[in-house]
Design a protein around this motif. Structure first.
Motif, mmCIF file in Angstrom:
data_model
loop_
_atom_site.group_PDB
_atom_site.id
_atom_site.type_symbol
_atom_site.label_atom_id
_atom_site.label_comp_id
_atom_site.label_asym_id
_atom_site.label_seq_id
_atom_site.Cartn_x
_atom_site.Cartn_y
_atom_site.Cartn_z
ATOM 1 N N PRO A 129 -13.037 -62.196 -13.723
ATOM 2 C CA PRO A 129 -14.483 -62.271 -13.980
ATOM 3 C C PRO A 129 -14.882 -61.910 -15.415
ATOM 4 O O PRO A 129 -15.937 -62.315 -15.867
ATOM 5 C CB PRO A 129 -15.078 -61.266 -12.994
ATOM 6 C CG PRO A 129 -14.065 -61.127 -11.927
ATOM 7 C CD PRO A 129 -12.744 -61.339 -12.582
ATOM 8 N N ARG A 130 -14.049 -61.166 -16.134
ATOM 9 C CA ARG A 130 -14.379 -60.786 -17.507
ATOM 10 C C ARG A 130 -14.401 -62.024 -18.394
ATOM 11 O O ARG A 130 -13.482 -62.848 -18.366
ATOM 12 C CB ARG A 130 -13.345 -59.798 -18.018
ATOM 13 C CG ARG A 130 -13.564 -59.428 -19.455
ATOM 14 C CD ARG A 130 -12.492 -58.480 -19.938
ATOM 15 N NE ARG A 130 -12.669 -58.287 -21.368
ATOM 16 C CZ ARG A 130 -11.693 -58.067 -22.194
ATOM 17 N NH1 ARG A 130 -10.466 -57.997 -21.739
ATOM 18 N NH2 ARG A 130 -11.933 -57.900 -23.462
ATOM 19 N N THR A 131 -15.450 -62.171 -19.215
ATOM 20 C CA THR A 131 -15.528 -63.307 -20.125
ATOM 21 C C THR A 131 -15.426 -62.836 -21.563
ATOM 22 O O THR A 131 -15.862 -61.744 -21.915
ATOM 23 C CB THR A 131 -16.846 -64.093 -19.950
ATOM 24 O OG1 THR A 131 -17.945 -63.228 -20.207
ATOM 25 C CG2 THR A 131 -16.947 -64.689 -18.559
ATOM 26 N N VAL A 132 -14.831 -63.671 -22.378
ATOM 27 C CA VAL A 132 -14.703 -63.437 -23.813
ATOM 28 C C VAL A 132 -15.068 -64.742 -24.520
ATOM 29 O O VAL A 132 -15.096 -65.807 -23.904
ATOM 30 C CB VAL A 132 -13.270 -63.003 -24.194
ATOM 31 C CG1 VAL A 132 -12.920 -61.662 -23.601
ATOM 32 C CG2 VAL A 132 -12.257 -64.040 -23.776
ATOM 33 N N GLN A 133 -15.363 -64.634 -25.809
ATOM 34 C CA GLN A 133 -15.694 -65.831 -26.576
ATOM 35 C C GLN A 133 -14.413 -66.590 -26.876
ATOM 36 O O GLN A 133 -13.424 -66.018 -27.326
ATOM 37 C CB GLN A 133 -16.414 -65.451 -27.869
ATOM 38 C CG GLN A 133 -17.053 -66.607 -28.576
ATOM 39 C CD GLN A 133 -18.179 -67.243 -27.785
ATOM 40 O OE1 GLN A 133 -18.791 -66.612 -26.936
ATOM 41 N NE2 GLN A 133 -18.438 -68.512 -28.028
#
Length: 186
Positions: A129-133
Protein backbone atom coordinates in the motif's frame (compact mmCIF):
# COMPACT_ATOMS: atom_id res chain seq x y z
CA UNK A 1 13.44 -28.76 -17.99
CA UNK A 2 13.57 -25.32 -19.61
CA UNK A 3 11.28 -22.67 -18.14
CA UNK A 4 10.68 -20.23 -21.01
CA UNK A 5 8.67 -17.83 -18.85
CA UNK A 6 11.71 -17.22 -16.64
CA UNK A 7 13.92 -15.52 -19.20
CA UNK A 8 13.34 -12.97 -21.87
CA UNK A 9 14.51 -13.70 -25.36
CA UNK A 10 18.14 -13.04 -26.08
CA UNK A 11 17.06 -10.71 -28.87
CA UNK A 12 16.17 -8.04 -26.32
CA UNK A 13 19.78 -7.89 -25.22
CA UNK A 14 21.08 -7.36 -28.73
CA UNK A 15 22.31 -3.91 -29.66
CA UNK A 16 20.48 -3.91 -32.97
CA UNK A 17 18.47 -0.91 -34.09
CA UNK A 18 15.47 -3.18 -34.52
CA UNK A 19 12.89 -2.52 -31.79
CA UNK A 20 10.99 -5.77 -32.30
CA UNK A 21 13.57 -8.45 -33.20
CA UNK A 22 11.38 -11.54 -33.51
CA UNK A 23 10.81 -14.10 -36.18
CA UNK A 24 7.63 -15.44 -34.58
CA UNK A 25 5.49 -12.51 -33.48
CA UNK A 26 2.47 -14.70 -32.72
CA UNK A 27 3.88 -16.30 -29.58
CA UNK A 28 3.49 -14.50 -26.26
CA UNK A 29 6.77 -13.27 -24.78
CA UNK A 30 7.87 -11.08 -21.91
CA UNK A 31 10.17 -8.28 -23.15
CA UNK A 32 12.28 -8.26 -19.98
CA UNK A 33 13.72 -10.60 -17.37
CA UNK A 34 12.05 -11.08 -14.00
CA UNK A 35 13.65 -8.91 -11.36
CA UNK A 36 15.71 -10.12 -8.41
CA UNK A 37 12.93 -9.42 -5.90
CA UNK A 38 10.47 -11.60 -7.81
CA UNK A 39 12.98 -14.40 -8.37
CA UNK A 40 14.12 -14.26 -4.73
CA UNK A 41 10.56 -14.48 -3.42
CA UNK A 42 9.83 -17.43 -5.72
CA UNK A 43 13.03 -19.15 -4.59
CA UNK A 44 12.02 -18.75 -0.95
CA UNK A 45 8.59 -20.19 -1.72
CA UNK A 46 10.18 -23.17 -3.47
CA UNK A 47 12.50 -23.67 -0.50
CA UNK A 48 9.48 -23.65 1.79
CA UNK A 49 7.76 -26.14 -0.52
CA UNK A 50 10.71 -28.51 -0.29
CA UNK A 51 10.42 -28.54 3.51
CA UNK A 52 6.68 -29.08 3.30
CA UNK A 53 7.18 -31.96 0.84
CA UNK A 54 9.69 -33.54 3.21
CA UNK A 55 7.19 -33.13 6.04
CA UNK A 56 4.51 -34.74 3.88
CA UNK A 57 6.71 -37.82 3.37
CA UNK A 58 7.42 -38.09 7.10
CA UNK A 59 3.74 -37.66 7.98
CA UNK A 60 2.70 -40.24 5.37
CA UNK A 61 5.22 -42.76 6.75
CA UNK A 62 4.45 -42.21 10.44
CA UNK A 63 0.84 -41.03 10.39
CA UNK A 64 -2.01 -41.65 8.05
CA UNK A 65 -1.93 -41.29 4.30
CA UNK A 66 -4.77 -38.76 4.45
CA UNK A 67 -2.76 -36.37 6.61
CA UNK A 68 0.29 -36.82 4.39
CA UNK A 69 -1.84 -36.16 1.32
CA UNK A 70 -3.17 -32.96 2.86
CA UNK A 71 0.35 -31.68 3.56
CA UNK A 72 1.41 -32.77 0.06
CA UNK A 73 -1.51 -30.76 -1.36
CA UNK A 74 -0.33 -27.74 0.62
CA UNK A 75 3.13 -28.13 -0.92
CA UNK A 76 1.60 -28.21 -4.40
CA UNK A 77 -0.27 -24.97 -3.65
CA UNK A 78 3.00 -23.31 -2.57
CA UNK A 79 4.76 -24.53 -5.75
CA UNK A 80 1.89 -23.25 -7.92
CA UNK A 81 2.09 -19.87 -6.14
CA UNK A 82 5.84 -19.66 -6.82
CA UNK A 83 5.37 -20.46 -10.50
CA UNK A 84 2.54 -17.95 -10.82
CA UNK A 85 4.72 -15.32 -9.15
CA UNK A 86 7.39 -15.93 -11.79
CA UNK A 87 4.83 -15.69 -14.60
CA UNK A 88 3.52 -12.28 -13.51
CA UNK A 89 4.30 -9.30 -15.72
CA UNK A 90 3.61 -7.90 -19.16
CA UNK A 91 3.58 -10.17 -22.20
CA UNK A 92 3.32 -9.04 -25.83
CA UNK A 93 2.54 -10.68 -29.14
CA UNK A 94 1.02 -9.77 -32.47
CA UNK A 95 -2.44 -10.40 -30.99
CA UNK A 96 -2.15 -7.85 -28.19
CA UNK A 97 -0.79 -7.00 -24.79
CA UNK A 98 -1.30 -9.24 -21.77
CA UNK A 99 -0.93 -8.09 -18.16
CA UNK A 100 -0.55 -11.17 -15.96
CA UNK A 101 -1.27 -10.61 -12.28
CA UNK A 102 -1.25 -13.14 -9.47
CA UNK A 103 -5.02 -13.77 -9.62
CA UNK A 104 -6.14 -11.93 -12.77
CA UNK A 105 -4.87 -11.86 -16.34
CA UNK A 106 -6.03 -9.05 -18.62
CA UNK A 107 -5.51 -9.16 -22.37
CA UNK A 108 -5.99 -6.12 -24.60
CA UNK A 109 -6.06 -6.69 -28.36
CA UNK A 110 -3.94 -4.14 -30.22
CA UNK A 111 -7.08 -2.84 -31.94
CA UNK A 112 -8.38 -1.57 -28.58
CA UNK A 113 -5.07 -0.02 -27.51
CA UNK A 114 -4.97 3.74 -28.03
CA UNK A 115 -1.53 4.26 -26.45
CA UNK A 116 1.09 2.71 -24.23
CA UNK A 117 3.13 5.41 -22.53
CA UNK A 118 5.40 6.12 -19.59
CA UNK A 119 4.14 8.64 -17.03
CA UNK A 120 5.49 10.10 -13.80
CA UNK A 121 3.08 9.30 -10.95
CA UNK A 122 2.88 7.84 -7.44
CA UNK A 123 3.45 4.09 -7.69
CA UNK A 124 3.13 1.26 -5.18
CA UNK A 125 6.39 0.05 -3.66
CA UNK A 126 6.71 -3.74 -4.28
CA UNK A 127 2.92 -3.93 -4.60
CA UNK A 128 2.39 -2.83 -1.01
CA UNK A 129 0.00 0.00 0.00
CA UNK A 130 2.93 2.42 0.47
CA UNK A 131 3.33 4.73 -2.54
CA UNK A 132 6.43 6.54 -3.74
CA UNK A 133 7.07 8.84 -6.67
CA UNK A 134 8.15 6.89 -9.73
CA UNK A 135 7.48 6.09 -13.34
CA UNK A 136 4.76 3.80 -14.62
CA UNK A 137 3.98 2.29 -17.98
CA UNK A 138 0.25 2.75 -18.50
CA UNK A 139 -2.13 1.36 -21.06
CA UNK A 140 -4.79 3.60 -22.60
CA UNK A 141 -7.65 1.59 -24.09
CA UNK A 142 -10.42 2.82 -26.33
CA UNK A 143 -13.15 1.12 -24.31
CA UNK A 144 -12.00 2.07 -20.77
CA UNK A 145 -10.71 5.00 -18.81
CA UNK A 146 -6.98 4.80 -18.04
CA UNK A 147 -7.81 5.39 -14.35
CA UNK A 148 -9.58 2.01 -14.19
CA UNK A 149 -6.52 0.02 -15.25
CA UNK A 150 -3.49 -0.62 -13.01
CA UNK A 151 -0.08 0.34 -14.42
CA UNK A 152 1.57 -2.34 -16.50
CA UNK A 153 5.08 -1.77 -15.13
CA UNK A 154 6.51 0.56 -12.49
CA UNK A 155 10.00 1.53 -11.41
CA UNK A 156 9.24 0.19 -7.93
CA UNK A 157 7.67 -3.20 -8.62
CA UNK A 158 9.37 -6.54 -8.02
CA UNK A 159 10.92 -6.58 -11.49
CA UNK A 160 12.47 -3.11 -11.59
CA UNK A 161 13.15 -1.92 -8.04
CA UNK A 162 16.61 -0.35 -8.24
CA UNK A 163 16.92 -1.21 -11.95
CA UNK A 164 15.90 2.01 -13.74
CA UNK A 165 17.78 1.19 -16.96
CA UNK A 166 15.99 -2.16 -17.19
CA UNK A 167 12.65 -0.39 -16.69
CA UNK A 168 13.48 2.07 -19.48
CA UNK A 169 14.43 -0.75 -21.87
CA UNK A 170 11.31 -2.77 -21.05
CA UNK A 171 9.01 0.27 -21.30
CA UNK A 172 10.57 1.29 -24.62
CA UNK A 173 10.11 -2.21 -25.99
CA UNK A 174 6.45 -2.44 -24.93
CA UNK A 175 5.84 1.05 -26.34
CA UNK A 176 7.45 -0.05 -29.62
CA UNK A 177 5.11 -3.06 -29.78
CA UNK A 178 2.20 -0.70 -29.13
CA UNK A 179 3.33 1.77 -31.78
CA UNK A 180 3.78 -0.93 -34.40
CA UNK A 181 0.64 -2.93 -33.68
CA UNK A 182 -1.76 -0.46 -32.03
CA UNK A 183 -3.55 2.62 -33.24
CA UNK A 184 -0.53 4.76 -32.44
CA UNK A 185 1.03 6.69 -29.59
CA UNK A 186 -1.23 9.16 -27.85
Amino acid sequence: MPLPFLTADRAFEATDDVALPFDDRDSWRRPYRPGPWRVGAAALLLLLASYVLFAAVIIALTGTLGQGGTVFGLALVVIAAALRLLRMGVWVSAQGLRHVGFFVTRTAPWGQVVAVRTVQQPVRWLGLPRTVQGQALVLVRADRSSDELPPLLTTHNADFLGRFEAFDRAADTVEAWGAENGRGQG
